[in-house]
Design a protein around this motif. Structure first.
Motif, mmCIF file in Angstrom:
data_model
loop_
_atom_site.group_PDB
_atom_site.id
_atom_site.type_symbol
_atom_site.label_atom_id
_atom_site.label_comp_id
_atom_site.label_asym_id
_atom_site.label_seq_id
_atom_site.Cartn_x
_atom_site.Cartn_y
_atom_site.Cartn_z
ATOM 1 N N GLU A 239 0.990 -1.274 -0.064
ATOM 2 C CA GLU A 239 -0.215 -0.175 0.024
ATOM 3 C C GLU A 239 0.793 1.313 0.073
ATOM 4 N N VAL A 240 0.555 2.193 -0.820
ATOM 5 C CA VAL A 240 1.225 3.523 -0.875
ATOM 6 C C VAL A 240 0.240 4.414 0.167
ATOM 7 N N PRO A 241 0.727 4.588 1.291
ATOM 8 C CA PRO A 241 -0.019 5.443 2.433
ATOM 9 C C PRO A 241 -0.654 6.751 1.942
ATOM 10 N N GLN A 242 -1.451 7.226 2.816
ATOM 11 C CA GLN A 242 -2.303 8.405 2.551
ATOM 12 C C GLN A 242 -1.230 9.595 2.813
ATOM 13 N N GLU A 243 -1.260 10.421 1.788
ATOM 14 C CA GLU A 243 -0.398 11.689 1.806
ATOM 15 C C GLU A 243 1.141 11.101 1.855
ATOM 16 N N ALA A 244 1.516 10.019 1.250
ATOM 17 C CA ALA A 244 2.819 9.507 1.337
ATOM 18 C C ALA A 244 3.972 10.371 0.965
ATOM 19 N N PHE A 245 3.640 11.384 0.047
ATOM 20 C CA PHE A 245 4.629 12.184 -0.548
ATOM 21 C C PHE A 245 4.433 13.573 -0.238
ATOM 22 N N TYR A 246 3.705 14.007 0.779
ATOM 23 C CA TYR A 246 3.308 15.261 1.087
ATOM 24 C C TYR A 246 4.496 16.376 1.038
ATOM 25 N N ALA B 282 -2.251 10.207 -2.207
ATOM 26 C CA ALA B 282 -0.839 9.889 -2.041
ATOM 27 C C ALA B 282 -0.054 10.522 -2.855
ATOM 28 N N PHE B 283 -0.874 10.964 -3.928
ATOM 29 C CA PHE B 283 0.144 11.824 -4.912
ATOM 30 C C PHE B 283 -0.431 13.189 -5.174
ATOM 31 N N SER B 284 -1.443 13.484 -4.430
ATOM 32 C CA SER B 284 -1.993 14.990 -4.700
ATOM 33 C C SER B 284 -1.007 16.147 -4.514
ATOM 34 N N TRP B 285 -1.329 17.320 -5.328
ATOM 35 C CA TRP B 285 -0.518 18.511 -5.229
ATOM 36 C C TRP B 285 0.958 18.264 -5.529
ATOM 37 N N LYS B 286 1.033 17.174 -6.390
ATOM 38 C CA LYS B 286 2.547 17.162 -7.072
ATOM 39 C C LYS B 286 2.412 17.758 -8.200
ATOM 40 N N ARG B 287 2.866 18.914 -8.306
ATOM 41 C CA ARG B 287 2.837 20.120 -9.417
ATOM 42 C C ARG B 287 3.937 19.678 -10.394
ATOM 43 N N ILE C 284 3.819 8.452 -14.008
ATOM 44 C CA ILE C 284 3.549 7.400 -13.000
ATOM 45 C C ILE C 284 3.376 6.007 -13.604
ATOM 46 N N THR C 285 3.869 4.992 -13.095
ATOM 47 C CA THR C 285 3.675 3.571 -13.671
ATOM 48 C C THR C 285 2.924 3.014 -12.675
ATOM 49 N N LEU C 286 1.809 2.435 -12.972
ATOM 50 C CA LEU C 286 0.817 1.745 -11.930
ATOM 51 C C LEU C 286 0.896 0.266 -12.286
ATOM 52 N N PRO C 287 0.920 -0.636 -11.514
ATOM 53 C CA PRO C 287 0.982 -2.061 -11.721
ATOM 54 C C PRO C 287 -0.379 -2.631 -12.069
ATOM 55 N N GLU C 288 -0.417 -3.702 -12.738
ATOM 56 C CA GLU C 288 -1.999 -4.235 -12.697
ATOM 57 C C GLU C 288 -2.450 -4.659 -11.432
ATOM 58 N N SER C 289 -1.572 -5.138 -10.471
ATOM 59 C CA SER C 289 -2.186 -5.346 -9.085
ATOM 60 C C SER C 289 -2.760 -4.442 -8.149
ATOM 61 N N VAL C 290 -2.718 -3.078 -8.954
ATOM 62 C CA VAL C 290 -3.496 -2.106 -7.947
ATOM 63 C C VAL C 290 -5.095 -2.150 -7.986
ATOM 64 N N LYS C 291 -5.637 -2.432 -7.011
ATOM 65 C CA LYS C 291 -7.095 -2.753 -6.905
ATOM 66 C C LYS C 291 -7.909 -1.515 -6.371
ATOM 67 N N THR C 292 -7.298 -0.701 -5.677
ATOM 68 C CA THR C 292 -7.970 0.472 -5.108
ATOM 69 C C THR C 292 -7.082 1.654 -5.108
ATOM 70 N N ILE C 293 -7.678 2.849 -5.402
ATOM 71 C CA ILE C 293 -7.057 4.123 -5.548
ATOM 72 C C ILE C 293 -7.799 5.030 -4.771
ATOM 73 N N GLY C 294 -7.374 5.519 -3.473
ATOM 74 C CA GLY C 294 -8.134 6.396 -2.598
ATOM 75 C C GLY C 294 -8.498 7.877 -3.200
ATOM 76 N N LYS C 295 -9.469 8.253 -2.628
ATOM 77 C CA LYS C 295 -10.044 9.654 -3.057
ATOM 78 C C LYS C 295 -8.818 10.526 -3.135
ATOM 79 N N SER C 296 -8.918 11.387 -4.338
ATOM 80 C CA SER C 296 -8.181 12.528 -4.633
ATOM 81 C C SER C 296 -6.639 11.945 -4.677
ATOM 82 N N ALA C 297 -6.328 10.827 -5.027
ATOM 83 C CA ALA C 297 -4.844 10.439 -5.173
ATOM 84 C C ALA C 297 -4.082 11.060 -5.867
ATOM 85 N N PHE C 298 -4.566 11.770 -7.141
ATOM 86 C CA PHE C 298 -3.799 12.418 -8.031
ATOM 87 C C PHE C 298 -4.241 13.970 -8.133
#
Length: 86
Positions: free
Chosen positions: A24-31, A51-56, A61-75
């Motif tokens: 899991e990439v945690p909430q706001e991981a790259f704040y 996780a990746f919001s506000w990354k101006r 980004i490369t996402l694997p096929e294993s990703v099942k959920t993407i959280g609210k406002s992730a990008f």
């Protein structure tokens, strides 16, 4: 398990590769990090909220096929994002 805001204020961090052993990439991981490129390894299943919001500067980004959920406002507000690969 990795905690929220794991890489908070890592101002010299520009490129990130997370292995599939990280589930899991945690909430706001790259704040407040100026990352431009992210590669997530096969095996990662979840991307936390904002996780990746506000990354101006995030362009790729490369996402694997294993990703099942993407959280609210992730990008949200990642205005430079040009390429998402699966």
């Amino acid at each position: 398990m990795l905690g929220a805001r794991l890489f908070e204020d890592c101002h010299s961090l520009s490129s990130v590769t997370l292995p599939g052993s990280v589930k899991e990439v945690p909430q706001e991981a790259f704040y407040n990090c100026p990352i431009t490129e992210v590669t997530l390894g096969e095996g990662i299943e979840s991307i936390g909220e904002e996780a990746f919001s506000w990354k101006r500067n995030l362009k790729n980004i490369t996402l694997p096929e294993s990703v099942k959920t993407i959280g609210k406002s992730a990008f949200a507000e990642s205005q430079a994002l040009q390429w998402i690969a699966f």
